[in-house]
Design an enzyme around this catalytic site. Structure first.
Site, PDB file in Angstrom:
ATOM      1  N   THR A   7       0.858  -1.181   0.000  1.00 13.37           N
ATOM      2  CA  THR A   7       0.000   0.000   0.000  1.00 13.37           C
ATOM      3  C   THR A   7       0.893   1.229   0.000  1.00 13.37           C
ATOM      4  O   THR A   7       1.459   1.608   1.023  1.00 13.37           O
ATOM      5  CB  THR A   7      -0.931   0.010   1.223  1.00 13.37           C
ATOM      6  OG1 THR A   7      -1.705  -1.184   1.236  1.00 13.37           O
ATOM      7  CG2 THR A   7      -1.880   1.198   1.162  1.00 13.37           C
ATOM      8  N   LYS A  89      -7.800   0.718  -2.465  1.00 15.12           N
ATOM      9  CA  LYS A  89      -7.248   0.287  -1.179  1.00 15.12           C
ATOM     10  C   LYS A  89      -7.224   1.438  -0.171  1.00 15.12           C
ATOM     11  O   LYS A  89      -7.596   1.277   1.002  1.00 15.12           O
ATOM     12  CB  LYS A  89      -5.837  -0.267  -1.362  1.00 15.12           C
ATOM     13  CG  LYS A  89      -5.129  -0.699  -0.062  1.00 15.12           C
ATOM     14  CD  LYS A  89      -5.881  -1.797   0.650  1.00 15.12           C
ATOM     15  CE  LYS A  89      -5.259  -2.142   2.007  1.00 15.12           C
ATOM     16  NZ  LYS A  89      -3.955  -2.792   1.916  1.00 15.12           N
ATOM     17  N   LYS A 164      -0.278   5.050   8.729  1.00 16.84           N
ATOM     18  CA  LYS A 164       0.318   5.266   7.407  1.00 16.84           C
ATOM     19  C   LYS A 164      -0.741   5.351   6.326  1.00 16.84           C
ATOM     20  O   LYS A 164      -0.720   6.259   5.474  1.00 16.84           O
ATOM     21  CB  LYS A 164       1.292   4.129   7.076  1.00 16.84           C
ATOM     22  CG  LYS A 164       1.817   4.152   5.639  1.00 16.84           C
ATOM     23  CD  LYS A 164       2.641   2.932   5.328  1.00 16.84           C
ATOM     24  CE  LYS A 164       1.820   1.678   5.140  1.00 16.84           C
ATOM     25  NZ  LYS A 164       1.154   1.608   3.824  1.00 16.84           N
TER      26      LYS A 164
END
Length: 210
Positions: A7, A89, A164
């Site tokens: 990601t 995502k 994150k």
């Protein structure tokens, strides 16, 4: 053909894709695909991951990608084109993070008002506040006995990773002028939890403890 399931930000993925495409002789055109996953360590061990593929459903390579990803997952989506797997995502993880935080707050509120946590969770499960988080990964220990939240928050999706991903989602939102009203408050909570010795390296639903 190459793919990556980390990601990262969509812009970096596009840069990598262009570099891959220009790295081979003119007779061949190597392809690079972003293909992040959802499902965590449990999904990986059971081969039930969701793959979010940055490709069109008509891409000639998609059948092969789907065959490969089917060895590790049960849901494989063609999201439309380069970097759109990452777009999906980041959207998903932003939503998941905010739902987990809201569930933690709602459970804390109800419990402080005198409700039994399991009774409250069951009530929410058949009401308008129902969610996957509440039903399978409720942040309150003991509500979902088989979940990592009832096992000391060990394993699962680390709180630092949620920090994150929310950060990446907010950066992407700024680039396309998408308003994220909950973003700053959510990021503040996950950032604080990630630095808290009681929470660091634990599953992100440990934000309930924070």
């Amino acid at each position: 053909m190459q793919f990556q399931s980390s990601t990262i930000d969509p812009t970096t993925s596009l840069v990598i894709g262009k570099a891959v495409s220009s790295s081979a002789p003119l007779k061949t055109t190597p392809r690079f695909y972003d293909a992040p996953v959802s499902g965590g360590t449990a999904g990986a061990s059971k081969a039930t991951l969701t793959f979010m593929v940055g490709a069109a459903s008509t891409d000639p390579n998609f059948p092969l990608l789907k065959e490969v990803f089917s060895l590790m997952g049960t849901s494989i989506y063609a999201l439309g084109g380069p970097s759109l797997g990452l777009a999906a995502k980041l959207s998903n993880n932003y939503l998941s993070g905010m739902i987990a935080l809201a569930t933690a707050e709602a459970m804390n509120l109800g419990m402080r008002l005198g409700l039994d946590p399991k009774v409250l969770s069951d009530c929410i499960a058949t009401s308008s506040g129902a969610s996957w988080v509440n039903a399978t990964m409720n942040p309150v220990p003991g509500v979902c006995p088989d979940a990592v939240t009832s096992k000391g928050y060990e394993g699962g999706f680390k709180v630092q990773l949620m920090k994150k991903d929310v950060t990446l989602a907010m950066e992407a939102a700024r680039q396309v002028d998408a308003k994220l009203v909950l973003g700053d408050a959510g990021l503040s909570a996950y950032s604080a939890a990630a630095e808290d010795p009681r929470c660091r390296d634990k599953d992100s639903r440990v934000v309930y403890r924070w």
